[in-house]
Enzyme design. Structure first.
Site, PDB file in Angstrom:
ATOM      1  N   ARG A  41       0.926  -1.267  -0.124  1.00 53.89           N
ATOM      2  CA  ARG A  41      -0.040   0.017  -0.002  1.00 53.89           C
ATOM      3  C   ARG A  41       0.857   1.234  -0.091  1.00 53.89           C
ATOM      4  NH1 ARG A  41      -0.979   2.272   5.345  1.00 53.89           N
ATOM      5  NH2 ARG A  41      -3.110   2.629   5.100  1.00 53.89           N
ATOM      6  N   ASP A  94      12.610   5.061   5.852  1.00 55.52           N
ATOM      7  CA  ASP A  94      12.555   3.996   5.198  1.00 55.52           C
ATOM      8  C   ASP A  94      13.780   4.080   4.128  1.00 55.52           C
ATOM      9  OD1 ASP A  94       9.434   2.400   5.196  1.00 55.52           O
ATOM     10  OD2 ASP A  94       9.935   4.430   6.027  1.00 55.52           O
ATOM     11  N   ARG A 154       4.228  17.050   8.434  1.00 59.69           N
ATOM     12  CA  ARG A 154       5.147  16.364   9.213  1.00 59.69           C
ATOM     13  C   ARG A 154       6.386  15.755   8.734  1.00 59.69           C
ATOM     14  NH1 ARG A 154       0.632  12.853   9.350  1.00 59.69           N
ATOM     15  NH2 ARG A 154       1.330  10.773   8.470  1.00 59.69           N
ATOM     16  N   GLN A 188       9.833  12.707   9.156  1.00 56.98           N
ATOM     17  CA  GLN A 188      10.254  11.557   9.801  1.00 56.98           C
ATOM     18  C   GLN A 188      11.475  11.630  10.543  1.00 56.98           C
ATOM     19  OE1 GLN A 188       9.386   8.275   6.965  1.00 56.98           O
ATOM     20  NE2 GLN A 188       7.474   7.702   8.330  1.00 56.98           N
ATOM     21  N   GLU A 204      -4.942   9.879   5.714  1.00 57.35           N
ATOM     22  CA  GLU A 204      -4.852   8.232   5.307  1.00 57.35           C
ATOM     23  C   GLU A 204      -5.311   7.503   6.344  1.00 57.35           C
ATOM     24  OE1 GLU A 204      -1.242   9.683   7.543  1.00 57.35           O
ATOM     25  OE2 GLU A 204      -2.685  10.487   6.303  1.00 57.35           O
ATOM     26  N   ASP A 259       4.535   4.157  14.602  1.00 62.73           N
ATOM     27  CA  ASP A 259       3.106   4.597  14.892  1.00 62.73           C
ATOM     28  C   ASP A 259       2.279   3.086  14.630  1.00 62.73           C
ATOM     29  OD1 ASP A 259       3.986   4.699  12.481  1.00 62.73           O
ATOM     30  OD2 ASP A 259       2.369   5.953  11.595  1.00 62.73           O
ATOM     31  N   GLU A 306       7.253  -6.359   5.823  1.00 63.51           N
ATOM     32  CA  GLU A 306       7.449  -4.936   6.452  1.00 63.51           C
ATOM     33  C   GLU A 306       7.940  -5.221   8.087  1.00 63.51           C
ATOM     34  OE1 GLU A 306       4.798  -1.181   7.444  1.00 63.51           O
ATOM     35  OE2 GLU A 306       3.666  -3.036   7.723  1.00 63.51           O
TER      36      GLU A 306
END
Length: 540
Positions: A144, A152, A197, A199, A272, A304, A488
């Site tokens: 997704r 990442d 925001r 990361q 999202e 999160d 993941e």
């Protein structure tokens, strides 16, 4: 107070020239589905037209959003109005992941990853909608996650480095540089709904990878962009006072030190995860705007969600991210300051180099004052409201060791706790709390495996680092041989079970898992040989 004045003066000199108080005009013109579609966006999300809340924000409007909104207002009251059909008539659904790629079990997992790079690579160019166009190719995580993600990408780059894909690393670094120069910072991902925001700030570490490939002098090219990113994180630092000790991502502490927190500028549900956030706020009993800020700040952290952010250590309704000084964030900013110091040295600017060195030292000293718990000999997040560490053990504690910030004694204490409590049959577990949140036990994540392995290596715990690497590689390989996929996240405690938790199903692909795994394999011939044997056995 003299210490406070000196630190504020440094921020005034170094940060103020780069400060942006709002998004540049170009960014303000982007399509923002949550703003441009108004009630239509809200109803599509609240009525769960799509099972995944991320789907609609990723849809591409087939005409001017204002015209679509007008059509919705005209039609919504009619007896035969169908919201789902209306959306399908006026929007193009996001592209599904590539389904033509098939796992070939005659390839080892390392060879499988090499074959995946082109599948996960996206070329420059717009597909419209909320996607922010980037000028160069980039690698997406998979599933997704159809866009580039900030932190990442560092771990993906580790694998690209192992593959010799230097030019793709260069292109990804240049994309992040473009984002800094275009929107003033690196957003969570290249979607307009992520613009409020960022990361965890790994841009400086990406530059280190590029410098390893192309030489230290390449840092000079990116010094202006890194200064702008630093200014984003330190915005408002020079105006802090005892009366106003917080502003966005900066916090003034009682002794005059300045440390950072995760934050977000928009106190609203995440587009999202719109329905999830609305329901969470409703059931929390708290002021909705306050809980939205804490949820979004946790999203900026990348964790999160995790009980490390919860006041009671159990329930997400008690999330308090904006009250916390995170260990990992401030270690990353310490490294950013040292990188800026090195850039200044390369530029021949000795005065600026000394200023960044002072800021890095001040940050390290502040972390040892506030994030270090003497009684428990461990690094924790610090709650600046209650004036105490949270005492929730997490792998964030390895970041100061990763960056060589501490001496042998505290490093030994952290390492011993990690070795005694965090190492599991499949690697290291993220926290010791089994809460149902995806960034808690029993889950392990590739980025934290890498940070922990390197942290232990830095202080001589090479055997235990090797144990973690072996356990993680074996788990990744076993799942690959059983499913043909890399995930993941993984359950590192019970190897017979899949990882769980989170707001969406476990995703496969997967960028940072591929990157860390390939890096570990290609730096260790024994592990590489082990996975090659597994592929041969599977083929037979």
């Amino acid at each position: 107070m003299k210490h406070t004045c000196n630190i504020l003066k440094l921020y005034f000199l170094l940060v103020l020239p780069f400060t942006l108080t709002q998004l540049p005009a170009q960014a303000q013109q982007f399509y923002r589905p949550e703003k441009d579609l108004g009630e239509l966006f809200e109803q599509v999300q609240l009525q769960r037209v799509f099972p995944d809340s991320k789907t609609f924000p990723d849809c591409v409007p087939l005409s001017d959003p204002k015209q679509i909104q007008q059509a919705y207002q005209q039609q919504k009251g009619k007896p035969d109005f169908n919201l789902e059909l209306f959306v399908l008539q006026h929007f193009k659904l996001p592209a599904s992941p590539d389904t033509t790629f098939a796992t070939n079990y005659s390839y080892s997992v390392a060879q499988h990853i090499e074959r995946l790079w082109p599948v996960l690579t996206r070329q420059p160019g717009a597909n419209g909608g909320s996607l922010i166009t980037l000028p160069h190719a980039y690698v997406v995580p998979g599933g997704r996650f159809r866009e580039i993600y900030y932190w990442d990408s560092f771990f993906t780059m580790l694998g690209l480095q192992a593959s010799g894909e230097t030019e793709l690393i260069q292109q990804m670094v240049d994309n992040f540089t473009y984002l800094i120069n275009t929107v003033g910072h690196i957003p969570n991902g290249n979607r307009t709904y992520y613009l409020s925001r960022s990361q965890p700030p790994f841009y400086a570490l990406m530059l280190r990878i590029l410098a390893q490939q192309k030489g230290r002098e390449v840092l000079l090219k990116y010094a202006p962009a890194l200064k702008k990113e630093y200014a984003f994180w330190m915005e408002g630092a020079s105006n802090l006072s005892e009366a106003n000790p917080t502003h966005r991502r900066v916090v003034l502490l009682p002794d005059g030190s300045i440390l950072n927190r995760y934050y977000d500028d928009n106190p609203a549900p995440r587009p999202e995860s719109y329905l999830e956030d609305v329901e969470m706020a409703k059931h929390s009993g708290r002021n909705p705007e306050a809980i939205y800020l804490d949820i979004r700040a946790a999203a900026e952290s990348g964790w999160d969600f995790s009980t490390r952010w919860f006041a009671d250590g159990k329930n997400i309704s008690t999330i308090q991210t904006t009250k916390l000084i995170p260990v990992d964030l401030n270690a990353l900013l310490y490294h950013m300051e040292l990188t800026l110091q090195e850039m200044a040295v390369l530029e021949g600017n000795k005065q600026e180099a000394r200023q960044y060195e002072k800021l890095a030292k001040a940050r390290r000293d502040a972390m040892l004052t506030y994030n270090w718990n003497d009684e428990q000999d461990f690094f924790y997040d610090y709650n600046f409201v209650t004036k105490a560490t949270t005492n929730i053990p997490t792998l964030a504690a390895v970041y100061p060791l990763y960056f060589h910030m501490v001496k042998r004694k505290p490093a030994k204490a952290v390492a011993q706790k990690i070795i005694a409590e965090f190492i599991k049959p499949g690697g290291v577990v993220t926290t010791l709390n089994q809460s149902g949140q995806q960034w808690d036990a029993p889950n392990g994540w590739a980025p934290l495996q890498w940070m922990t392995i390197q942290a232990l290596r830095n202080y001589g715990y090479t055997d235990k680092a090797a144990t973690i690497a072996t356990n993680w590689v074996q788990l990744n390989n076993d799942v690959y041989l059983a499913t043909g996929k890399l995930m993941e996240k993984y359950n590192v405690t019970d190897l017979a079970l899949e990882a769980g938790g989170g707001e969406y199903p476990n995703q496969d692909g997967f960028g940072w898992t591929n990157g860390v795994l390939l890096k570990l394999l290609l730096e260790n011939p024994a592990l590489l040989k082990l996975t090659e044997k597994g592929a041969v056995l599977q083929e037979k």
